[in-house]
Design a protein around this motif. Sequence first.
Motif, PDB file in Angstrom:
ATOM      1  N   VAL A  64      -3.380   3.467  -1.905  1.00  5.94           N
ATOM      2  CA  VAL A  64      -3.459   2.561  -3.413  1.00  5.94           C
ATOM      3  C   VAL A  64      -2.301   1.672  -3.547  1.00  5.94           C
ATOM      4  O   VAL A  64      -1.432   1.494  -2.828  1.00  5.94           O
ATOM      5  CB  VAL A  64      -3.292   3.424  -4.632  1.00  5.94           C
ATOM      6  CG1 VAL A  64      -4.539   4.497  -4.526  1.00  5.94           C
ATOM      7  CG2 VAL A  64      -2.194   4.341  -4.187  1.00  5.94           C
TER       8      VAL A  64
ATOM      9  N   GLY B  68      -1.654   7.284  -1.681  1.00  3.60           N
ATOM     10  CA  GLY B  68      -2.045   8.308  -2.872  1.00  3.60           C
ATOM     11  C   GLY B  68      -2.863   9.394  -2.593  1.00  3.60           C
ATOM     12  O   GLY B  68      -4.026   9.486  -3.071  1.00  3.60           O
TER      13      GLY B  68
ATOM     14  N   TYR C  74       0.853  -1.234   0.056  1.00  5.40           N
ATOM     15  CA  TYR C  74      -0.008   0.246   0.171  1.00  5.40           C
ATOM     16  C   TYR C  74       0.783   1.370   0.038  1.00  5.40           C
ATOM     17  O   TYR C  74       2.013   1.197   0.742  1.00  5.40           O
ATOM     18  CB  TYR C  74      -0.941   0.028   1.198  1.00  5.40           C
ATOM     19  CG  TYR C  74      -1.917  -0.959   1.178  1.00  5.40           C
ATOM     20  CD1 TYR C  74      -3.371  -0.984   0.515  1.00  5.40           C
ATOM     21  CD2 TYR C  74      -1.643  -2.448   1.591  1.00  5.40           C
ATOM     22  CE1 TYR C  74      -4.170  -1.927   0.581  1.00  5.40           C
ATOM     23  CE2 TYR C  74      -2.440  -3.362   1.750  1.00  5.40           C
ATOM     24  CZ  TYR C  74      -3.612  -3.283   1.089  1.00  5.40           C
ATOM     25  OH  TYR C  74      -4.687  -4.032   0.862  1.00  5.40           O
TER      26      TYR C  74
END
Length: 416
Positions: free
Chosen positions: A360, A355, A352
Motif C-alpha cells: 500500500v 500492508g 510502497y
Amino acid sequence: MAMALTSPASLGCSRDVSFGAAMRGPVVPRELFKCRLGFSLRISSASPVVKACVSAATTAAPTYDTPRTTSGEKSNAERKTCRLALPSKGRMAEGTLNLLKDCSLPVRKLNPRQYIADIPGLKDLEVWFQREADVVRKLRSGDVDMGIVGYDVVAEFGEDDPDLLLVHDELEFGECHLGVAVPTYGIFESINTLDELAAMPQWTKERPLRIVTGFTYLGSKFLQEKGLQHVELSTADGALEAGPAMGTADAILDLVSSGTTLRENNLKELEGGRVISSQGVFVASKKALLSRPGVLEAAHELLERFEAHLRARSQFTVVANMRGESAQEVADKLFQFTSNHGLQGPTISPVYVDGGGKSVVKYYAIVICVAKPDIFKAVRELRRAGGSGVLVSPLTYIFDEEPLRWRKLLEKLDMM
Ligand SMILES: Nc1ncnc2c1ncn2[C@@H]1O[C@H](COP(=O)(O)OP(=O)(O)OP(=O)(O)O)[C@@H](O)[C@H]1O
Ligand SMILES: O=P(O)(O)OC[C@H]1O[C@H](OP(=O)(O)OP(=O)(O)O)[C@H](O)[C@@H]1O
Ligand SMILES: [Mg+2]
C-alpha cells in the motif's frame, strides 16, 4: 567605462596626473622612460614627480618602450595544441587547482617546479603555469589561448583589449576589491569619501596627492573619471599599506578582502573609492576561440563543468517522505506550505509499504534542491507539510540546458 589612454590628448586631464617614473637603476636610459598613459615623460631631477618617487623608493610603472605583450606570432601560427594558462603561485594558484579538481579535471604536474602540465580529462590541451600578469600578457600576444586568473589582473594588464573575452566571470574564489584608502588620523581624520579627499585644499600642482598602487592602469583611469585634479601615482611591489605611515605616500590604492591589513595599518577605505570588484575568472582570446582548432571545444567543456559545479555547490539535494493520499495531494501541500519546489518542480514518487501481503502507498518520496542557506527553513516547512525522514546530501553537478554564459560567448563571437 572603457577609455583609451594612448595620447596626452585623449587624457583630457591635468598634466599633474602623472606616474612616479622613478629609477630602476641605470639599466633603462632616462630618455626611454614612457609613462603608462602613452606619452614620453622627460625626467629631470628637479621634477617634483621624480623627487617624490625617488624618495619614496618606489619602482617605475613597468612601461618603457617595451610593449605589455610578448611576441610569438610566428611560433603561434605553427602551434597545433591548445593552451590553458594557470597561476603558478599565490592565492589564485590554489583556488584554480581546487576548482579544476572539484570539476573532475585534476591538473597533472610531475613536480612542483615544472611549468607545463596536463589535465588527463582534456585531451590535446597543454597547461602552462605562469605568474598572473603573464597569463594575461600571453593571452594578448597569442602565446596561450585560455586562462584562469583574478579579474583584477585581467582589468589591469588587459588594458581593455577587445581580444580578451570573459567566458566565466564568477568562479567564486579569490574574492576581493580594489579601493582607495587613507590614514584614519591627521589631516584625513574627517575624510570619509573620495569626493572629500579630492576637495582637500592640500593638493596642488606642486604638491599633488601621492597614491601608491600596483594598479596604475586602472588607477589612473579611475581617478581621471572621478575628476581628481592633482594626483601623482607611484608603484611598488607589495606592502603598500606601509606607504602613508612611512611618509612615502598620502593614500593607497590596493586590493582588500578581509580589511585586516588596512585596519592593522590605521587606514580606512573611502566611500566612492572602489574601483572594481574581483574574483577568479575564466578568460580566453577571441582570436584563438575563432581560429585555433580545439579551443572553442575546450572552452565549452570547461565552462560546462564550471557552471554545473558552481551551481551545485550552493545547493543541497533533499529527499523526504511525505504522508498523503496521492501524489497530487502531496504536491499541493508542498506548494502550500513550503517555498522550495526544486529546479522545475518537486519530483514525487510513491513509497510502497507492506500492508499484510498487499503493498500500500501511504507515503510519497519527494526530491528537491534547496539553496544551502535555506536548508533549515526548508526542513521546518517540510515537517509542517507532513514530511519525515528528511535526508540532506551535497550535490556534485547540476547540468541544465546549454549554459547561459555559453550562449553569451557565442554572441560575442558573432556565432549566434
Ligand atoms: N586579500 C587579497 N589580496 C590580494 N589579492 C587577493 C586577495 N584576495 C584575493 N586576491 C586575488 O589574488 C591575486 C594575488 O594573489 P597573490 O598576492 O597571492 O599572488 P602572488 O602571485 O603571490 O602575487 P605577488 O606578486 O603579490 O606575490 C590578486 O590578483 C587577486 O585576484
Ligand atoms: O584585506 P586583507 O584580507 O587584509 O588583504 C589585503 C592585503 O592582501 C594583499 O597583500 P599580500 O598578502 O599579497 O601581500 P603584499 O602586499 O606583500 O603583496 C593586498 O595587497 C593587501 O595588502
Ligand atoms: Mg601578494
